[in-house]
Every structure is written in C-alpha cells, then in structure tokens.
Design a protein around this motif. Structure first.
Motif, short mmCIF file in Angstrom:
data_model
loop_
_atom_site.label_atom_id
_atom_site.label_comp_id
_atom_site.label_asym_id
_atom_site.label_seq_id
_atom_site.Cartn_x
_atom_site.Cartn_y
_atom_site.Cartn_z
N PHE A 1 -22.90 -28.13 24.56
CA PHE A 1 -23.69 -29.39 24.98
C PHE A 1 -22.69 -30.51 24.51
CE2 PHE A 1 -25.54 -26.54 21.38
CZ PHE A 1 -24.73 -27.45 20.18
N ASP A 2 -22.97 -31.65 25.10
CA ASP A 2 -22.05 -32.48 25.22
C ASP A 2 -22.23 -33.72 23.96
OD1 ASP A 2 -24.09 -33.73 26.27
OD2 ASP A 2 -23.07 -34.62 27.73
N TYR A 3 -22.90 -33.42 22.77
CA TYR A 3 -23.19 -34.28 21.85
C TYR A 3 -22.99 -33.88 20.51
CZ TYR A 3 -27.62 -31.66 22.74
OH TYR A 3 -28.56 -30.68 22.90
N PRO A 4 -23.01 -34.29 19.42
CA PRO A 4 -22.76 -33.88 17.99
C PRO A 4 -24.17 -33.28 17.61
CG PRO A 4 -22.47 -36.24 17.83
CD PRO A 4 -22.69 -35.94 19.41
N VAL A 5 -24.14 -32.34 16.55
CA VAL A 5 -25.32 -31.82 15.99
C VAL A 5 -25.44 -31.90 14.63
CG1 VAL A 5 -25.91 -30.46 18.18
CG2 VAL A 5 -24.75 -29.56 16.46
N MET A 6 -26.25 -32.28 14.22
CA MET A 6 -26.18 -32.36 12.67
C MET A 6 -26.42 -30.90 12.02
SD MET A 6 -30.04 -34.15 11.39
CE MET A 6 -29.48 -33.96 9.73
N ALA A 7 -27.19 -30.09 12.90
CA ALA A 7 -27.45 -28.65 12.53
C ALA A 7 -27.41 -27.56 13.65
CB ALA A 7 -28.84 -28.23 11.56
N ASP A 8 -26.78 -26.41 13.70
CA ASP A 8 -26.86 -25.67 14.65
C ASP A 8 -27.17 -24.20 14.32
OD1 ASP A 8 -26.25 -23.95 16.94
OD2 ASP A 8 -24.33 -24.96 17.09
N ILE A 9 -28.27 -23.70 14.92
CA ILE A 9 -29.05 -22.38 14.39
C ILE A 9 -27.79 -21.12 14.45
CG2 ILE A 9 -29.67 -21.74 16.76
CD1 ILE A 9 -31.98 -20.61 15.20
N ARG A 10 -26.87 -21.55 15.51
CA ARG A 10 -25.95 -20.47 15.64
C ARG A 10 -24.95 -20.35 14.47
NH1 ARG A 10 -23.16 -22.37 21.07
NH2 ARG A 10 -23.03 -24.40 19.65
N CYS B 1 -31.51 -34.53 25.54
CA CYS B 1 -31.28 -34.85 24.25
C CYS B 1 -29.93 -35.67 24.25
CB CYS B 1 -31.01 -33.50 23.49
SG CYS B 1 -32.34 -32.56 23.15
N SER B 2 -29.17 -35.51 25.29
CA SER B 2 -27.85 -36.16 25.36
C SER B 2 -28.30 -37.67 25.65
CB SER B 2 -27.08 -35.69 26.52
OG SER B 2 -25.95 -36.33 26.42
N THR B 3 -29.02 -37.64 26.77
CA THR B 3 -29.55 -38.98 27.21
C THR B 3 -30.13 -39.81 26.52
OG1 THR B 3 -29.93 -37.87 29.53
CG2 THR B 3 -30.90 -40.22 29.19
N GLN C 1 -30.60 -38.13 15.49
CA GLN C 1 -29.76 -36.99 15.46
C GLN C 1 -30.36 -35.62 16.32
OE1 GLN C 1 -27.03 -36.84 13.38
NE2 GLN C 1 -27.26 -39.04 12.67
N VAL C 2 -29.64 -34.51 16.30
CA VAL C 2 -30.11 -33.61 17.19
C VAL C 2 -29.70 -32.39 16.46
CG1 VAL C 2 -29.73 -32.42 19.44
CG2 VAL C 2 -29.25 -34.65 19.31
N VAL C 3 -30.43 -31.35 16.68
CA VAL C 3 -30.69 -30.17 15.76
C VAL C 3 -30.70 -28.97 17.02
CG1 VAL C 3 -31.72 -28.54 14.48
CG2 VAL C 3 -31.40 -30.74 13.34
N ASN C 4 -29.63 -28.19 17.17
CA ASN C 4 -29.81 -27.00 18.16
C ASN C 4 -30.52 -25.93 17.48
OD1 ASN C 4 -29.33 -25.48 20.23
ND2 ASN C 4 -27.65 -24.42 19.26
N LEU C 5 -31.65 -25.51 18.12
CA LEU C 5 -32.50 -24.40 17.77
C LEU C 5 -32.11 -23.18 18.83
CD1 LEU C 5 -35.71 -25.85 15.94
CD2 LEU C 5 -33.46 -25.06 14.82
#
Length: 288
Positions: free
Chosen positions: A46-55, A20-22, A35-39
């Motif tokens: 992680f070393d990138y900003p996320v638009m949403a994080d399940i945590r 995802c970072s790459t 954009q990235v969403v962490n599920l």
C-alpha cells in the motif's frame, strides 16, 4: 475524549486500500490527522504509512507454509483473523491512546468475516470498549454494480455487514473515475434505486417461480425499509470525496464540539436525498 474509527470493508478488489490512501491525502489537505491500520494479513503493498500492521503479528503466507496446519488462502486468512481476535492486546499497544484519534482500519475482503464468523463483531466491541465511535464503510466496485442482479448481490453483502456489526454504516460505490460517461449516467439509478421498478425490469429473466418470489421479497425488504443506499466515490473528485467524509463524520459525531460551518460544496440531487436518509438511519442507530 472519544476516539473515532472507520472499518473499511468490502469484497477483494473493491478499492479499500485506494480509498484509505485517498482519505489520508484528502485529510492532510484539510489539516486533519488520520492514521491507517492494516488488518489484512494477506496484503501485499500500500502507498501510505500505517501506524500498525497485522502482518507484524501474523501473516497468511506463514500460516499456509506451516505443515501442521495445511490451510489454503481462505482458511489461512480465517486462522489469522481468529488469532488476531485472541491477541487484541497487540492492537491496543500499537494504537496507544492519543486524544481525538481518527483511524481507518483497512479490513480483509473475505465476506465470511462479516456473515457467520464473530471476528469483526468482536473487533467492534473491543474498539467501543476503548472509547472509539465506529462507522462501517462498505465498498463495492461500481463496475460490478451496473447490472440489476449484480446490484442486488452487492446490496445483500452490504446489508449482511450492517446486520452483523450493528454500527452506523455508509455504503460507497468506488472506482467511479474508471467508468465511461455513459456508464456513469446509467449507474445513477443504482445510487438511490427504485427496487420495485428494478424487479419489474428483470422479472422476465427469472424462469423459476421460487426465485422470482425470493427476488421480490428481497427487493421489497430493501425498498420498504430504505436499508441500503450508496454514495459515489471518485478519487479524482475532491468535492465528492469531501461529501463522503462528511457523511461518515456525521455518523460518528466527529467534530460535534467544533463551530458549525455551512458546507461550501453543492450536493447533487441524489447525494442530498442520500444525506437525508443517512440522518434517519444514523438517528435510528443512536436511539437503540
């Protein structure tokens, strides 16, 4: 306008967050918004900003510490994902609705989520209702796939996700940059494998007649229907990263309304063959 999504899947440690970072960095170099969403409710960093994080919705540690539940790590993660499936409205609110969205969903690594639990299938169906075109991206660690039996195991894991989710899927061997030059040369045969020769090479190592027949049946299924092929992923190789992105974009018809430009990169022989096979597999999905 359609929206676009990659479900980034694979076993724990296969390099999903690094992928995802790459992809985020590569897309930025192309002036594309991704954009990235962490599920993964058990993710640590992680070393990138996320638009949403399940945590923000639920965390594995909180579930494990609840004395009324008494879950271990795996049970806690399954509980979190089932809770998530009952609260898709949180995800809808987090995503908003912007035209031409392109989102990477960094998914958990537990294989049971893609085999006998309905959570990921429910997520796919929900995303499709929100007008997302979804592609599965299944990662396996190339360092794990350099032996025939391990390779067959990885193929079956990728196939289980493909069958369960019923969406176009691109399979990727990650961490190619960590292989020695000798290992890189050896692993080329696993990118577009001849399952029959692989089976013959290992037949002497299988003592049980039943397991020999089972292995033969699995190899024939994979080979006869060309169901699983892999692309190499070296995060330091911009050309290779771009080829992977092109395959995924094609599978979800991203940019179909843009002016076509001939790719400047030259595909390696095995990548060109994989590209033709991807067209066939994707066409089959679109025809269903």
């Amino acid at each position: 306008m359609p929206r676009f999504a990659q479900l980034v899947m694979g076993p724990a440690g296969s390099g999903k967050s690094t992928y995802c970072s790459t992809m985020v960095q590569h897309s930025e170099s192309l002036n594309r918004s991704v954009q990235v969403v962490n599920l993964d409710p058990a993710a640590e960093h992680f070393d990138y900003p996320v638009m949403a994080d399940i945590r923000e919705l639920i965390q594995v540690d909180d579930v494990m510490e609840d004395p009324s539940l008494r879950f271990g790590p795996n049970g806690g993660l399954v509980f979190c994902m089932e809770y998530f499936a009952n609260n898709f409205d949180w995800l809808e609110e987090s995503l908003g609705h912007v035209e031409d969205d392109y989102i990477l969903f960094d998914c958990p690594g537990q294989i049971e989520l893609y085999t006998h639990l309905p959570v990921m299938r429910q997520l796919v169906e929900q995303l499709q209702q929100w007008e997302f075109r979804v592609c599965g991206v299944f990662l396996v660690d190339s360092q794990f796939m350099v032996e025939s039996f391990k390779f067959i195991s990885g193929v079956m894991a990728a196939l289980s996700a493909m069958v369960s989710l019923e969406i176009p899927q691109v399979n990727i061997m990650t961490k190619m940059d960590l292989l020695s030059p000798k290992a890189k040369k050896e692993i080329e045969k696993y990118l577009d494998p001849d399952m029959y020769s692989m089976m013959d090479d290992n037949s002497d190592n299988i003592r049980s007649t039943k397991f020999k027949k089972l292995t033969k049946a699995i190899c024939e299924l994979i080979d006869d229907y060309s169901m699983v092929r892999f692309l190499p992923f070296d995060r330091s190789d911009e050309e290779g990263v771009n080829i992977v992105l092109q395959h995924i974009d094609f599978s979800i018809q991203y940019g179909e309304d843009l002016e076509f430009k001939e790719p400047k990169v030259k595909m390696h022989k095995h990548l060109l063959k994989h590209s033709k096979m991807s067209c066939l597999v994707i066409a089959m999905h679109l025809a269903v």
